[in-house]
Write a protein that holds these residues in place. Structure first.
Motif, PDB file in Angstrom:
ATOM      1  N   LEU A 148       0.855  -1.170   0.114  1.00 40.71           N
ATOM      2  CA  LEU A 148       0.105   0.025   0.136  1.00 40.71           C
ATOM      3  C   LEU A 148       0.711   1.266   0.047  1.00 40.71           C
ATOM      4  CD1 LEU A 148      -2.848  -1.030   2.251  1.00 40.71           C
ATOM      5  CD2 LEU A 148      -3.187  -0.388  -0.276  1.00 40.71           C
ATOM      6  N   ALA A 181       2.281   1.560  -3.194  1.00 42.71           N
ATOM      7  CA  ALA A 181       1.285   2.382  -4.086  1.00 42.71           C
ATOM      8  C   ALA A 181       0.866   3.717  -4.022  1.00 42.71           C
ATOM      9  CB  ALA A 181      -0.254   1.650  -3.498  1.00 42.71           C
ATOM     10  N   LEU A 182       0.948   4.347  -2.800  1.00 49.73           N
ATOM     11  CA  LEU A 182       1.103   5.634  -2.522  1.00 49.73           C
ATOM     12  C   LEU A 182       2.245   6.223  -3.281  1.00 49.73           C
ATOM     13  CD1 LEU A 182      -0.252   6.476   0.998  1.00 49.73           C
ATOM     14  CD2 LEU A 182      -1.106   7.557  -1.175  1.00 49.73           C
ATOM     15  N   LEU A 236       4.168   5.365  -5.647  1.00 48.42           N
ATOM     16  CA  LEU A 236       3.956   5.392  -7.193  1.00 48.42           C
ATOM     17  C   LEU A 236       3.004   6.202  -7.775  1.00 48.42           C
ATOM     18  CD1 LEU A 236       4.592   1.538  -8.111  1.00 48.42           C
ATOM     19  CD2 LEU A 236       5.908   3.407  -8.739  1.00 48.42           C
ATOM     20  N   ALA A 237       1.988   6.157  -6.941  1.00 51.43           N
ATOM     21  CA  ALA A 237       0.678   7.216  -7.495  1.00 51.43           C
ATOM     22  C   ALA A 237       1.197   8.741  -7.493  1.00 51.43           C
ATOM     23  CB  ALA A 237      -0.553   7.058  -6.502  1.00 51.43           C
ATOM     24  N   LEU A 238       2.165   8.887  -6.599  1.00 47.02           N
ATOM     25  CA  LEU A 238       2.393  10.456  -6.588  1.00 47.02           C
ATOM     26  C   LEU A 238       3.402  10.776  -7.677  1.00 47.02           C
ATOM     27  CD1 LEU A 238       2.582  10.690  -2.759  1.00 47.02           C
ATOM     28  CD2 LEU A 238       0.952  11.310  -4.335  1.00 47.02           C
ATOM     29  N   CYS A 239       4.318   9.807  -8.108  1.00 42.56           N
ATOM     30  CA  CYS A 239       5.266  10.122  -9.028  1.00 42.56           C
ATOM     31  C   CYS A 239       4.804  10.805 -10.378  1.00 42.56           C
ATOM     32  CB  CYS A 239       6.069   8.793  -9.770  1.00 42.56           C
ATOM     33  SG  CYS A 239       6.881   7.957  -8.494  1.00 42.56           S
ATOM     34  N   THR A 284       4.642  12.153 -14.330  1.00 39.55           N
ATOM     35  CA  THR A 284       4.985  11.230 -15.508  1.00 39.55           C
ATOM     36  C   THR A 284       5.303  12.164 -16.574  1.00 39.55           C
ATOM     37  OG1 THR A 284       2.596  11.535 -15.723  1.00 39.55           O
ATOM     38  CG2 THR A 284       3.459   9.455 -15.067  1.00 39.55           C
ATOM     39  N   GLN A 296     -11.341  10.591 -10.948  1.00 46.02           N
ATOM     40  CA  GLN A 296      -9.927  10.741 -10.458  1.00 46.02           C
ATOM     41  C   GLN A 296      -9.118  10.611 -11.736  1.00 46.02           C
ATOM     42  OE1 GLN A 296     -10.013   6.892  -7.697  1.00 46.02           O
ATOM     43  NE2 GLN A 296      -8.413   8.337  -6.784  1.00 46.02           N
ATOM     44  N   ARG A 339      -6.240  13.017 -12.588  1.00 46.88           N
ATOM     45  CA  ARG A 339      -4.903  12.732 -12.981  1.00 46.88           C
ATOM     46  C   ARG A 339      -4.378  13.551 -14.185  1.00 46.88           C
ATOM     47  NH1 ARG A 339      -1.535   8.591 -13.665  1.00 46.88           N
ATOM     48  NH2 ARG A 339      -1.088   8.147 -16.007  1.00 46.88           N
ATOM     49  N   ASN A 389      -3.704  17.094 -12.849  1.00 51.91           N
ATOM     50  CA  ASN A 389      -2.499  17.229 -12.128  1.00 51.91           C
ATOM     51  C   ASN A 389      -1.246  17.069 -13.093  1.00 51.91           C
ATOM     52  OD1 ASN A 389      -4.308  18.170 -10.084  1.00 51.91           O
ATOM     53  ND2 ASN A 389      -4.525  15.911  -9.535  1.00 51.91           N
ATOM     54  N   MET A 430      -1.772  14.695  -7.612  1.00 49.48           N
ATOM     55  CA  MET A 430      -2.301  13.524  -7.516  1.00 49.48           C
ATOM     56  C   MET A 430      -2.713  13.392  -6.317  1.00 49.48           C
ATOM     57  SD  MET A 430      -3.297  10.772  -9.144  1.00 49.48           S
ATOM     58  CE  MET A 430      -2.576  10.678 -10.791  1.00 49.48           C
ATOM     59  N   LEU A 468      -3.152   4.091  -8.410  1.00 50.55           N
ATOM     60  CA  LEU A 468      -2.073   3.375  -8.868  1.00 50.55           C
ATOM     61  C   LEU A 468      -2.436   2.414 -10.118  1.00 50.55           C
ATOM     62  CD1 LEU A 468       0.865   2.169  -8.240  1.00 50.55           C
ATOM     63  CD2 LEU A 468      -0.511   0.219  -6.959  1.00 50.55           C
ATOM     64  N   GLN A 480      -2.321   4.587 -12.906  1.00 48.90           N
ATOM     65  CA  GLN A 480      -0.888   5.078 -13.019  1.00 48.90           C
ATOM     66  C   GLN A 480       0.014   4.021 -14.059  1.00 48.90           C
ATOM     67  OE1 GLN A 480       0.528   7.823 -12.026  1.00 48.90           O
ATOM     68  NE2 GLN A 480       2.416   7.454 -13.047  1.00 48.90           N
TER      69      GLN A 480
END
Lengths: 325, 291
Positions: A9, A12-13, A15-18, A20, A77, A81, A84, B1, B254, B257
């Motif tokens: 988890l 997950a957080l 990676l989700a914040l990286c 792109t 979401q 995405r 952002n 995000m 995720l 992503q």
């Protein structure tokens, strides 16, 4: 086990914040509402339209294609995405995601180009005078209702009542139905409509509808279209032809349709996006477009089944399709 | 995000607070949720369009949700219909109610003021403005959480907890079990409807299908939250539900992503759900509600 979970988890957080972002290429977010043949065609057409204008995937443009799976929470979401991630442009395919994307992008100066929105004015994606409420514009897949009514008149000169089955929860059906009701009297037709709430209601609704009408015509109603084989079977038993709203339905056994080509709709949308990306015009300056060309598709096998024939005047532009095996 | 995960997570966190009551406390699989979520959204959207200040529409949404819970409760307690079925009945009926309240399947709110876009939020200083949405959601979620914490610490709240854990206690205290259950369902669905209303205000439209899967999302949030954090004895269950919801939304982010194929999204949710449930069986005997 639990530690593993916490790790997954947290990962997950992170990676989700990286971010792109990459330099020098344009980033386009495409949000598609659901898995659906017509919408898939829109997306493909959109990419082709951009490519025609020199924006080629993998060369100078990157697509981030996301599908909301008909879930408005996920749609929100996805929109966030894209916004952002500071994407250069967002393409939204179908009404609910168009609304999510517009909501997220409105104050962030990211243009939103929508497609497959039947009624942009009703969705407040366009103002009543045709202007845009912000950096948002696109193409509408409003049905060519007038052409369809002419077609039915040509094939069934004596018909007076057209039946329409529609799902009460689908807004695109609401607006197409209203158009039918408004235009039908001009061509000497009365519309008899039956609302359903799920696919399971179709048999009963159709049984009540068929005796009252001379034929039925489909909208782009997802629930009804998904149950098309059933609709066709019951209509055949009652001897009432079914007119489709796009090529796929004619392929399945509808007698004919004046429909729009979603691939073409997508291309038109792609060319529109290209103008915005090149800086020729801002999205807010381009009025939304309704696709003008409709194509006449006929299914000769189905026509013969009902003893119908296509009049001379229409034969030249009729495109014959055959039933899928 | 992160901002978007927190926003979405906290909105659905309010929904998770509702499910904490039905699933964790009452042990009641309440499917009303799939319809009371859009019910709150419909009420809030329509009243906003009619000119009511958005904040007041939230209160109306709460009342409408409580009413939905009351109906499920009455069907279950008074008509002796099984818990799952009474929720399904209300959920089914509410679909038509929602459609009629809204008037159509999709109601946009782009033209007027909403809870998150109005004269006040526009007047905020520049550095605060990107966070205004999150701050408002945080405020509402915290109010909901604190109100629920307070309620659970009262005598009525104690009875509510007792109904799920040990119904005999309630009867011993000469209290009507049924009435307590109904109260619990009302509070739960009031919270769910509030979440729906906030969602409608944030995304600025109502959509009839927005409740699909709401129960699964809420349930997953409660289970993630309460199972992962039950060792942290300083956390209340309500806090865990809110965090669980944020983690759930982080998982969705995720999945987006890494470009997961859309057609697998629901399957991944189901698998995630199963893994958390099964793994927690190995490590716990029973997770108690903590207030």
């Amino acid at each position: 086990m639990k530690k593993l979970f916490s790790m997954i988890l947290s990962l997950a957080l992170v990676l989700a914040l990286c971010p792109t972002a990459m330099a020098d290429t344009l980033h386009i977010g495409i949000s598609q509402f659901a898995v659906h043949g017509s919408l898939d065609n829109c997306v493909q057409g959109f990419k082709e339209g951009l490519a025609e204008e020199g924006f080629v995937e993998g060369e100078n443009i990157v697509f981030d294609l996301q599908n909301a799976n008909a879930d408005t929470g996920i749609a929100a979401q996805i929109a966030d995405r894209f916004v952002n991630g500071h994407y250069d442009l967002i393409c939204a395919v179908a009404t609910p995601v168009a609304m999510s994307c517009f909501n997220a992008a409105q104050d962030r100066e990211i243009p939103v180009i929508y497609t497959a929105v039947s009624d942009p004015v009703a969705a407040q994606l366009a103002n009543a005078d045709g202007s845009n409420p912000g950096e948002v514009t696109g193409t509408s897949d409003a049905l060519p209702v007038e052409a369809q009514l002419k077609l039915i008149r040509a094939l069934q000169p004596d018909a007076t009542r057209i039946g329409i089955l529609h799902t009460t929860s689908e807004t695109n059906s609401d607006s197409s139905l209203a158009t039918y009701q408004a235009l039908a009297p001009e061509y000497g037709f009365t519309i008899v409509d039956k609302g359903i709430s799920t696919g399971a209601d179709i048999p009963l609704a159709l049984e009540a509808l068929l005796p009252q009408v001379d034929c039925t015509t489909n909208l782009t109603d997802n629930t009804v279209v998904q149950s098309l084989p059933l609709v066709l079977e019951m209509s055949a038993e009652a001897g009432k032809p079914v007119y489709g709203s796009e090529i796929e339905q004619v392929r399945l056994g509808c007698v004919a349709s004046e429909g729009i080509e979603y691939l073409e709709l997508g291309r038109q949308t792609g060319r529109m996006a290209a103008r915005v990306l090149k800086g020729e015009a801002k999205a807010s300056e381009i009025p939304f477009e309704i696709i003008s060309n409709s194509y006449l598709y006929i299914n000769e096998e189905a026509l013969a089944q009902y003893g119908l024939s296509v009049p001379e005047a229409l034969v030249s532009r009729a495109i014959s399709v055959t039933m899928d095996e | 995000m992160l901002l978007s995960i927190l926003e979405q997570g906290l909105i659905y966190g309010i929904l998770a607070l509702g499910l904490l009551i039905t699933y964790r406390i009452l042990d009641f699989p309440d499917l009303t949720v799939d319809s009371s979520f859009p019910l709150g959204a419909a009420v809030s959207a329509v009243l906003t369009l009619a000119g009511m200040p958005p904040v007041l529409t939230l209160l109306c949404a709460i009342l409408s949700g409580a009413l939905a819970g009351l109906i499920t409760g009455l069907i279950h307690v008074k008509c002796h219909v099984r818990d799952l079925l009474s929720g399904i009945i209300t959920m089914t009926g509410l679909y038509s109610v929602n459609l009629n309240i809204a008037g159509k399947a999709n109601v946009p709110l782009f033209s007027g003021d909403t809870l998150f876009k109005n004269a006040f939020t526009k007047s905020l200083p520049d550095f605060l403005r990107p966070y205004s949405t999150l701050l408002i959601i945080l405020l509402i979620a915290l109010c909901a959480k604190l109100a629920l914490d307070w309620f659970l610490s009262t005598k009525a709240g104690f009875l509510l907890r007792a109904v799920g854990d040990n119904p005999a206690v309630v009867t011993t205290l000469a209290q009507d079990q049924g009435r307590v259950k109904i109260l619990g369902l009302m509070i739960a669905n009031a919270l769910v409807a509030l979440a729906g209303a906030v969602m409608a205000q944030q995304q600025r439209f109502f959509e009839i299908s927005m409740g699909t899967g709401a129960m699964v999302i809420g349930l997953a949030s409660v289970i993630i939250g309460t199972n992962l954090f039950h060792r942290f004895s300083f956390l209340r269950s309500t806090t865990m539900a809110l965090i669980g919801s944020i983690l759930y939304k982080a998982c969705v982010a995720l999945a987006l992503q890494i470009g997961l194929d859309a057609s697998f999204m629901k399957l991944v949710t189901a698998v995630l759900f199963l893994i958390i449930l099964v793994s927690s069986q190995f490590t716990r005997k029973k997770v108690h509600i903590r207030v």
